[in-house]
Design an enzyme around this catalytic site. Structure first.
Site, mmCIF file in Angstrom:
data_model
loop_
_atom_site.group_PDB
_atom_site.id
_atom_site.type_symbol
_atom_site.label_atom_id
_atom_site.label_comp_id
_atom_site.label_asym_id
_atom_site.label_seq_id
_atom_site.Cartn_x
_atom_site.Cartn_y
_atom_site.Cartn_z
ATOM 1 N N SER A 120 0.853 -1.189 0.000
ATOM 2 C CA SER A 120 0.000 0.000 0.000
ATOM 3 C C SER A 120 0.886 1.234 0.000
ATOM 4 C CB SER A 120 -0.900 0.015 1.233
ATOM 5 O OG SER A 120 -0.148 0.432 2.354
ATOM 6 N N LYS A 121 0.241 2.371 -0.102
ATOM 7 C CA LYS A 121 0.969 3.644 -0.177
ATOM 8 C C LYS A 121 1.909 3.817 1.002
ATOM 9 C CE LYS A 121 -0.523 7.445 -2.822
ATOM 10 N NZ LYS A 121 -1.452 8.481 -3.106
#
Ligand code: GLU
Length: 466
Positions: A239-240
């Site tokens: 994820s980011k």
């Protein structure tokens, strides 16, 4: 001929998982002298945007992966899809279903209560009666009702789906006439004559539906490769928070596209112990049947290491060109190549390379207080002054070696050691005590500018002293 495609949905930027898929598709086609096509899957008009499609193409351009022919936009092909929906209707392989949302909900609730899998029960499959008024029908395909749908996946091996577990007469066109996702993907893959579909394994459960459509239309089924995803260190979906996902963020952070591609090819595939692959080697060695079955973990340190390897050996002109993006123009600098060669072993990213280059090219506007205190003491200023006089009296030094010969002569005459001069000189040149070879730095700065920078430090005296 081997034909592959990369088919991003433009809901946002191109992310690194997507880029890895694109790379694998590219390599497979190029290995066979085939074609690699780009298709933008922008039929979801609510979620897709022109900006996102443009951003994906821009990122793609940066990576240097070239595709064959024109980009295919699904949004331009609605009429084509509709003609295939009509064909299936005409052939009795699809049908109109007039169930309202309320009826569907009620049916699902009943199935759930009876501990059944919620599914469409096929009630309009053989309907010949009068359609209910005021309902715009959806179009459903006649899917098999029992048995298995199986295929051999190049990564997963044999894959079997039990029809009764997961399939029903699914919708191929909505009541507003728009075709559904699996339908358009299948039509396009067939019409674009894709031989090898390589995509993320989040699409694995779409494949049996697509096979139903291939079969209904009599299209040849391609070979499928479902690639496991990229995970973070905790084994969770990347994820980011784990780092950048947007490919262009890697550009901004000073990574070279070939380093990113090299990193991505290894994330899920290996060739002995080899870590560094030119694109030609990747094309030669990559084999989609050897893609790892398990997910791979993203490791930023490895990417940094690979990037540094590329910076070490890349053509200087190419690096100079890349540095323009970081607002550093070396094109007119007479010693640009020398500068690059002086710094390339020390930089892990282009951002670092640009910063180091700037620190040499631009005269310091200030001096690092700690370094100044530590090295500008005793006879340091006297020595610098004397060396400046030596430089002034000498013909212009045009290379690192010439500066070194002159400095050594000077040190010998004065009975000094290199350390008596080197650090104060560094501070005069770049403002701090850290730099690559001091003579290399002098050569880049140039004889007259070296004199000016020493002069500047001499004039500065006192300001750092209190
Ligand atoms: N458009 C899909 C995605 O972005 C890919 C579809 C496919 O490769 O079949 O995930």
């Amino acid at each position: 001929m081997t034909i592959t495609r990369f088919a991003p949905s433009p809901t946002g930027y191109l992310h690194i998982g997507g880029l890895r898929t694109a790379l694998y598709c590219y390599l497979v086609s190029k290995n066979k002298n085939g074609k690699f096509l780009l298709r933008i899957e922008d039929t979801d008009l609510a979620r897709n945007s022109k900006e996102a499609a443009a951003a994906i193409e821009e990122a793609f351009e940066w990576t240097g992966l070239s595709y064959d022919g024109e980009v295919v936009y699904q949004s331009n092909r609605f009429d084509l899809y509709k003609s295939y929906v009509q064909k299936l209707l005409d052939e009795g392989k699809a049908y109109r279903c007039y169930m309202s949302k309320e009826e569907l909900d009620a049916m699902r609730a009943e199935q759930t209560a009876a501990k059944q899998r919620p599914h469409y029960d096929g009630r309009y499959r053989d309907f010949t009666g009068e359609p209910p008024a005021g309902v715009e029908p959806v179009i459903r395909i006649k899917a098999p009702r029992e048995g298995e749908i199986s295929f051999v996946d190049g990564v997963k091996g044999e894959v079997h789906f039990n029809v009764s577990d997961m399939l029903d007469d699914f919708i191929i066109a909505r009541s507003d006439g728009t075709p559904t996702y699996n339908f358009v993907v299948t039509i396009d893959d067939a019409l674009m004559e894709i031989t090898d579909v390589i995509r993320g394994d989040d699409h694995l459960s779409n494949t049996p539906k697509q096979i139903v459509i291939y079969n209904a239309l009599g299209f040849k089924i391609p070979k499928f490769y479902h690639v496991p995803m990229i995970l973070n260190h905790q084994g969770k979906k990347l994820s980011k928070r784990d780092g950048a996902l947007d490919v262009m963020e890697y550009k901004r952070a000073g990574y070279l596209p070939e380093a990113l591609l090299n990193f991505l090819v290894r994330l899920g595939w290996s060739h002995g112990d080899q870590e560094i692959f030119s694109l030609e080697e990747m094309i030669q060695f990559f084999d989609p049947n050897h893609i790892n079955k398990s997910a791979s973990a993203f490791n930023e340190e490895k990417l940094v290491w690979i990037n540094a390897q590329y910076i070490k050996q890349l053509d200087a002109d190419r690096l100079i060109k890349e540095l323009e993006y970081f607002n550093l123009s070396l094109a007119d600098h007479p010693k640009a190549h020398e500068l690059i060669d002086l710094l390339r072993d020390r930089a892990k990213t282009l951002v670092e390379l640009a910063d180091m280059a700037r620190a040499i090219i631009n005269a310091p506007t200030d001096y690092d207080a700690k370094a100044y205190k530590k090295f500008i003491k005793g006879d340091a200023l006297e020595n610098l002054k004397a060396f400046k006089q030596t430089l002034e009296a000498h013909e212009s030094c045009s290379s690192a070696e010439a500066f070194e010969v002159l400095a050594k002569q000077f040190l010998e005459e004065k009975g000094l050691k290199l350390k008596d001069l080197a650090q104060p000189l560094r501070i005069a040149m770049v403002g701090g005590a850290v730099s690559p070879s001091v003579f290399g730095v002098l050569s880049i700065i140039g004889h007259q500018n070296v004199i000016a920078r020493i002069e500047r430090l001499l004039n500065h005296k006192g300001k750092n002293d209190e």
